[in-house]
Design an enzyme around this catalytic site. Structure first.
Site, PDB file in Angstrom:
ATOM      1  N   LYS A  24       0.854  -1.188   0.000  1.00  0.00           N
ATOM      2  CA  LYS A  24       0.000   0.000   0.000  1.00  0.00           C
ATOM      3  C   LYS A  24       0.893   1.242   0.000  1.00  0.00           C
ATOM      4  O   LYS A  24       1.807   1.357   0.821  1.00  0.00           O
ATOM      5  CB  LYS A  24      -0.885   0.016   1.253  1.00  0.00           C
ATOM      6  CG  LYS A  24      -1.968  -1.052   1.250  1.00  0.00           C
ATOM      7  CD  LYS A  24      -2.768  -1.021   2.550  1.00  0.00           C
ATOM      8  CE  LYS A  24      -3.631   0.210   2.685  1.00  0.00           C
ATOM      9  NZ  LYS A  24      -4.350   0.233   3.988  1.00  0.00           N
TER      10      LYS A  24
HETATM   11  O1  G3P Z   1      -6.918   1.237   6.235  1.00  0.00           O
HETATM   12  C1  G3P Z   1      -7.441   2.246   7.063  1.00  0.00           C
HETATM   13  C2  G3P Z   1      -8.413   3.101   6.310  1.00  0.00           C
HETATM   14  O2  G3P Z   1      -9.528   2.304   6.064  1.00  0.00           O
HETATM   15  C3  G3P Z   1      -8.737   4.358   7.066  1.00  0.00           C
HETATM   16  O3  G3P Z   1      -9.690   4.119   8.022  1.00  0.00           O
HETATM   17  O4  G3P Z   1     -10.972   4.504  10.043  1.00  0.00           O
HETATM   18  O5  G3P Z   1      -8.668   5.405   9.875  1.00  0.00           O
HETATM   19  O6  G3P Z   1     -10.511   6.418   8.542  1.00  0.00           O
HETATM   20  P1  G3P Z   1      -9.980   5.179   9.181  1.00  0.00           P
END
Ligand code: G3P
Length: 220
Positions: free
Chosen positions: A85
């Site tokens: 990633k």
């Molecule tokens: O991989 C993490 C991405 O899905 C971000 O998630 O919950 O940190 O906004 P969040």
């Protein structure tokens, strides 16, 4: 349609893989750091609970081009079925081009608008992770993700969207019904995909009727 789990917690991965048809697991530096274990141990523990055909996504940490490329190459050695990633920054986009030419699979991440996703797809990213909920601070994250899909379709790009940063099943439903290929779900949202108190109440009522009639709580 692919369901992916957004966690590095082995116990939760194992539990959810038994309940749901989990295609893979996404992580990021924040998710991995929550496990309070060395990075290699986290990856090795996840690898042990995943089937070989389940895909693992691991993110680079460095932010400069040279180091992103180095880390991308390292991630590619950690497991057979693995995707690196890389956040969509200027250095990240340069690194995506380089690593794509080397045959390393890339998910372009931290995407906060459709154009970022589109240019990452042109650079060779296999997957795009629009941050649906985080985007809602600026725009409609679901709508922006659908626009990104339309942009890819209009130009016959087969780069796949893995919608990320999801905070409720309403967002997930809208994405799925609009044809978005994959979603990566945090553990709580993954559970909310199938849990429903009304179903528990119905099951309890079935058990009670059966018990009253047959004095047992099993069929055989
Ligand atoms: O991989 C993490 C991405 O899905 C971000 O998630 O919950 O940190 O906004 P969040």
């Amino acid at each position: 349609m692919k369901l992916i789990i957004d966690t590095a917690n082995v116990k939760e991965i194992k539990r959810l893989c038994e309940i749901l048809n989990v295609w893979g697991v996404t992580t990021n530096p924040t998710i991995i750091s929550k496990e309070n274990k060395p990075f290699e141990e986290v990856i090795s523990d996840i690898d042990k609970v995943l089937e070989k055909d389940q895909v693992l996504f691991v993110q680079v940490v460095s932010t400069d081009y040279e180091s992103i490329v180095k880390e991308g190459r390292y991630i590619a050695t950690l497991r057979k079925n693995i995707v690196a990633k890389i956040p969509v920054t200027a250095d990240g986009l340069k690194a995506i081009k380089t690593l794509h030419k080397e045959g390393i699979k890339i998910l372009a991440t931290a995407i906060n608008n459709a154009t970022q996703g589109f240019v990452a797809a042109l650079n060779g990213a296999e997957y795009l992770a629009p941050y649906v909920n985080r985007m809602t601070n600026y725009t409609d994250g679901v709508e922006e993700t659908i626009i990104l899909q339309q942009m890819l379709d209009a130009h016959d790009l087969d780069t796949e969207i893995i919608a990320a940063s999801l905070k409720n099943t309403g967002q997930v439903k809208e994405l799925i019904r609009n044809g978005i290929e994959s979603v990566t779900l945090p553990v709580d949202i993954a559970d909310l995909m199938y849990l429903n108190p009304a179903t528990d109440t119905a099951v309890e009522a079935f058990t009670n009727s059966w018990y009253k009639a047959y004095n047992k709580k099993t069929l055989i």
